[in-house]
Design an enzyme around this catalytic site. Structure first.
Site, PDB file in Angstrom:
ATOM      1  N   HIS A  96      12.735  32.217  45.363  1.00 19.57           N
ATOM      2  CA  HIS A  96      12.262  32.646  44.238  1.00 19.57           C
ATOM      3  C   HIS A  96      13.075  34.045  43.535  1.00 19.57           C
ATOM      4  CE1 HIS A  96       8.401  34.768  41.994  1.00 19.57           C
ATOM      5  NE2 HIS A  96       9.433  34.067  41.134  1.00 19.57           N
ATOM      6  N   GLU A  99      16.247  32.687  42.482  1.00 15.02           N
ATOM      7  CA  GLU A  99      16.043  32.053  41.006  1.00 15.02           C
ATOM      8  C   GLU A  99      16.450  33.332  39.979  1.00 15.02           C
ATOM      9  OE1 GLU A  99      12.746  31.863  38.336  1.00 15.02           O
ATOM     10  OE2 GLU A  99      12.201  30.638  40.160  1.00 15.02           O
ATOM     11  N   HIS A 100      15.627  34.396  40.249  1.00  7.74           N
ATOM     12  CA  HIS A 100      15.590  35.647  39.344  1.00  7.74           C
ATOM     13  C   HIS A 100      17.282  35.976  39.411  1.00  7.74           C
ATOM     14  CE1 HIS A 100      11.336  36.692  38.558  1.00  7.74           C
ATOM     15  NE2 HIS A 100      11.325  35.780  39.060  1.00  7.74           N
ATOM     16  N   GLU A 197       5.339  40.621  40.455  1.00  8.68           N
ATOM     17  CA  GLU A 197       5.033  39.310  40.027  1.00  8.68           C
ATOM     18  C   GLU A 197       3.954  38.757  40.940  1.00  8.68           C
ATOM     19  OE1 GLU A 197       6.475  34.841  39.240  1.00  8.68           O
ATOM     20  OE2 GLU A 197       7.967  36.403  39.323  1.00  8.68           O
TER      21      GLU A 197
END
Length: 923
Positions: A96, A99-100, A197
């Site tokens: 994750h 991905e950012h 998040e």
């Protein structure tokens, strides 16, 4: 998970002239032959999919083994996607965060956050990146050929050649930093976009339960961890581990490519080969997901969650679910069969589990995870209940096991199977804009998971985070703390610098079509009711809408309208009880719904239309049946007949709302019952209708619609004249805009912040300037302040419905974010932006204005809001004409303090600063 709505580019300097029109995209694709070599790829298979009007081409890259699927279809909204199998083995959220971070700059495009910057440099219709349990995917779509090449270049460089700078890892993943980065004496705290998040994501009890269920059903490999990142485990991830994960997972040998649309395949293959794959050799990635070892006996487990402050009954906040491991999802026939079987078991009031679990009112609804799930290598089936008392858990377990045994013994009625197959046919026919059970009592791989609220849950979470933080701090030397402070200043300095984005490709405003694509409609009447017909390639479907006005509905009845809408198509009609009605709707339609409909007048902020919207769809052959069902609802609703005859009252008791909602239903919905009699049994309040279908079916649809309306029109003489495009709007009798600042304390660890300002309606000359201002302020100021510096998951400004709205979500800040909103206005008023900034904002606005519309929805903007193609074109011309002077002018005139009425709202954890400020209303 990052969500964009990205943008555009122009790298190769080529124009859309290579979108050949000599033959269709599907015909061109059929010319490929198995074994054919194309730009480093070999064609493996070519086949047609008639139901979807496309030709599929499967290829493999010769050097790396990368797999490629192209779906050729005569659709100008072209899509690209590359995905990698990503299989983490811990809860740090490495896929994750990666991905950012890959989106923060690459070798060819080293500027920071090129993807967010591309938001304003493209006409993309979609751009996204997201992380699942075992893969990470990067898709985009655009209707512009040059844009496709530009975006493809940015995407390829981002995923295969990212910079992966340490400061980007700090910003996007996690970091230790002083609460005030400029004050070394301020306490150290955890910060980071993904960190915040995931704190927000795990404040949702349903998300917590779903994550636990998957982790515990598949405990032995990648599905046993949190791919998005468990907040308290995220700070264990290092920058070196992030770079290693990229090196081992983001390789063409571990990649799958997909393209869709009418652009030639050869162009895609050539660009992908030249810009990326030619620089790689084949590897053997160790990313395969093994099968989950089967348990020799069922297991049970228990987890806790935060109490739900919104729950109507604090004693009923327990969840229980049984989840069964099924077969491999690559067996497509078995997967289809299991999915169908799942629908038969849980879908609608006729399903066995609805009857067994929902109707007895043991709980409030099915568990958050329910039915067939094919998102993992091996599928699963889950069934359970939420919103129940703890003492009912044993009973629910028994009901689930007993119901499964009964299903195995008795099977399903033939008509129910037909209804589910009809639903599948509908799903195949319906076109969207992005085209792109082995259950038995002896299944030993079964997990029974219960969840109950813990009053100390949030306190424990906060304590655990503090302990984690203190453990990190305790291990720091003074020089470490000094380095953290200095790196925090370095990050703040980088975030504050104006970025040079000239390396990025971009379209020009001149690339935007000067005129809109007109949607022809034909206006007619049926039974005295205005009807809009829109001929579209609906693939054998008919779409029907109707608006019933509520402009004269008494104010005291309006709070009940949403409840009425939710039940009116579910309470039986004519000779059908609510179960039979549901089955007929599944057999004959693609769904029938009633919803509230409120639309502001496009020219007057204080005028609006209020009503209910009837929506349904069906296969062409079922058109008479669909209108017959609507007629029965209008004329012979079970609820209506209760007050008219003793037989009707008994039928309602046995098979109507008494059974759905309980004996108290009639008293609660008495005002709505009156409303039904006044509004829904007469054609006098059916204001207008719309039909979208093929040209060949329009005449038949008109005849069926006329018959339907004639059948429900009992008082045509009471009909008032209606404008052909929109029903008459009205204004509120006693409404006056007022200032308000409201704080809603919620059991969340992050905030949701909004500041709305009353401005002008759609047709006003300043609306376009405010629209451009919102996009420009988001990209050039608010993104940096709220997301990069503030650590919120997202934030910005938007213009719509006459309101200029600032917003942020999953935001660790509140008062600071409101200050950033005000500073954004100061930035705009100062004129601290360039013509290039304005042009980029225009590209971003037009990418939304020109986004593709499905055949089912063509003409709906005109039908619902009265905004015609002529009004849209006038607005388009105003958007093109917006200047720097216009933007500075509207920023001062509408957004300056005290200039306009505004409203502020914050939802989030307890906030002493707000509570001590008397200007706030605390709910």
């Amino acid at each position: 998970m990052i969500l964009f709505s990205l943008a555009n580019a122009s790298v190769l300097g080529q124009n859309p002239s290579w979108r050949f029109r000599s033959t269709s995209a599907t015909e061109r694709a059929l010319q490929y032959q198995a074994g054919q070599k194309i730009h480093g790829f070999t064609v493996k298979e070519v086949f047609t999919v008639p139901d979807l009007f496309l030709t599929a081409v499967k290829l493999t890259h010769d050097n790396t083994g990368a797999q490629y699927l192209h779906a050729a279809r005569d659709d100008k909204n072209n899509l690209f996607s590359v995905q990698f199998r990503t299989t983490p083995m811990d809860d740090t959220g490495v896929p994750h965060i990666l991905e950012h971070t890959v989106l923060c700059g690459s070798q060819k495009y080293p500027c920071r956050d090129p993807f967010f910057k591309m938001l304003n440099r493209s006409l993309s219709t979609f751009m996204n990146a997201f992380t699942a349990s075992d893969y990470t995917m990067y898709p985009f779509s655009t209707q512009n050929g040059k844009d496709f090449q530009n975006l493809l270049s940015v995407y390829l460089d981002a995923v295969f050649f990212p910079c992966l700078r340490e400061l980007d890892f700090w910003q996007e993943g996690w970091r230790l930093e002083n609460e005030n980065p400029t004050d070394p004496a301020s306490p150290l705290a955890f910060k980071g976009v993904v960190f915040n998040e995931m704190k927000g994501a795990f404040s949702d009890n349903e998300r917590v339960y779903a994550q636990h269920l998957q982790n515990k059903l598949f405990p032995d490999h990648t599905y046993g961890v949190v791919s998005g990142g468990e907040p308290l485990a995220i700070p264990d991830l290092t920058w070196e581990q992030l770079k290693h994960f990229h090196a081992t997972h983001y390789h063409p040998s571990n990649a799958r490519f997909f393209t869709y649309g009418d652009l030639p395949l050869e162009q895609h293959l050539e660009q992908i080969q030249e810009e990326a794959l030619s620089r790689f050799e084949r590897t053997e990635p160790d990313t395969a997901v093994p099968s989950q070892p089967i348990w020799d006996q069922p297991r049970e487990d228990h987890v806790t969650c935060s109490p739900d402050a919104m729950s109507p009954d604090p004693a009923k906040q327990n969840t229980l679910c049984m989840s069964f491991l099924l077969g491999d999802i690559t067996d497509t026939f078995e997967s289809f069969t299991l999915s169908l079987l799942s629908s038969l078991m849980i879908s609608g009031p006729n399903s066995p589990f609805y009857k067994a679990l929902i109707e007895p009112k043991i709980g409030s609804d099915f568990s958050s995870v329910v039915g067939y799930d094919g998102s993992t290598k091996e599928a699963s089936f889950s069934i359970g209940l939420q919103g129940m008392a703890e003492e009912d858990i044993p009973k629910v377990k028994q009901i689930i096991v007993q119901t499964i045994d009964e299903i195995i013994a008795n099977g399903f009625e033939e008509e129910r199977i037909e209804a589910q197959l009809h639903k599948i046919e509908i799903q195949m026919k319906h076109q969207s804009t992005s085209f792109g059970l082995s259950l038995a009592s002896n299944n030993t791989h079964r997990l029974t998971l219960s969840m109950s609220p813990d009053e100390a849950y949030l306190e424990k979470q906060t304590k655990s985070e503090k302990e984690k933080l203190q453990k990190k701090i305790k291990a720091l030397s003074e020089s470490d703390k000094k380095e953290i402070y200095e790196k925090g200043l370095e990050l703040l300095s980088v975030q504050s610098q104006t970025q040079d984005a000239s390396c990025l490709p971009a379209l020009k405003v001149s690339d935007i079509e000067p005129t809109i694509s007109v949607t022809p409609v034909v206006m007619d009447t049926a039974g005295g009711v205005p009807v809009q017909y829109c001929e579209q390639p609906t693939n054998g479907m008919v779409y029907f809408r109707a608006v019933c006005s509520l402009n004269t509905l008494p104010e005291d009845l309006k709070p009940y309208v949403p409840l009425f809408c939710s039940v009116i198509t579910r309470m039986g009609c004519g000779r059908l009880d609510y179960r039979q009605q549901a089955q007929q709707m599944e057999l004959k339609t693609g769904g029938m719904s009633v919803s509230t409909s409120v639309h502001p007048d496009h020219s007057n902020m204080d005028m609006y239309e209020q009503g209910v919207l009837l929506s349904s769809s069906c296969l062409e052959r079922n058109l008479p049946d669909m209108f017959h069902l609507w007629s029965e609802i209008f004329n012979r609703s079970t609820w209506f007949s209760r007050s008219l005859t003793p037989t009707g009252e008994l039928n309602e008791t046995f098979g109507g709302m008494e059974q759905v909602r309980g004996g108290w239903a009639m008293e609660i919905f008495r005002p709505v019952y009156i409303f039904c009699l006044r509004y829904m049994t007469t054609c006098g309040y059916l204001d207008r209708c719309a039909v979208n279908t093929t040209p060949q079916k329009v005449a038949d649809a008109a005849g069926q619609l006329d018959h339907f309306i004639s059948g429900v029109a009992s008082n045509k003489k009471d009909r008032r004249p209606v404008r052909p495009d929109i029903a008459e709007t009205s204004g509120p009798a006693h409404f006056k805009p007022c200032q308000m600042k409201t704080f809603f304390p919620m059991p969340f660890p992050v905030n949701f912040v909004s500041h709305c300002i009353r401005t002008v309606p759609f047709t006003h000359e300043d609306y376009a300037s405010l629209n451009i201002l919102a996009r420009m302020m988001t990209a050039k100021y608010l993104h940096g302040e709220i997301r990069e510096k503030g650590g919120a998951y997202g934030g910005g400004a938007r213009m719509g419905g006459g309101l200029f709205t600032f917003y942020s979500y999953r935001d660790p800040n509140s008062v600071q974010t409101l200050a950033a909103f005000r500073k954004g206005v100061d930035w705009a008023r100062s004129g601290a932006f360039t013509q290039q900034d304005i042009d980029e904002a225009k590209l971003s606005v037009f990418s939304a204005v020109d986004s593709p519309v499905a055949p089912s929805d063509k003409g709906m903007g005109r039908f619902l809001t009265g905004i015609t193609d002529e009004l849209k074109q006038a607005h388009r011309e105003r958007l093109f004409a917006v200047t720097s002077k216009n933007i500075v002018d509207v920023a001062g005139r509408y957004l300056g303090i005290g200039q306009r009425t505004c409203g502020v709202a914050v939802l989030g954890p307890e906030n002493d600063t707000i509570r001590k400020d008397p200007s706030w209303v605390v709910k």
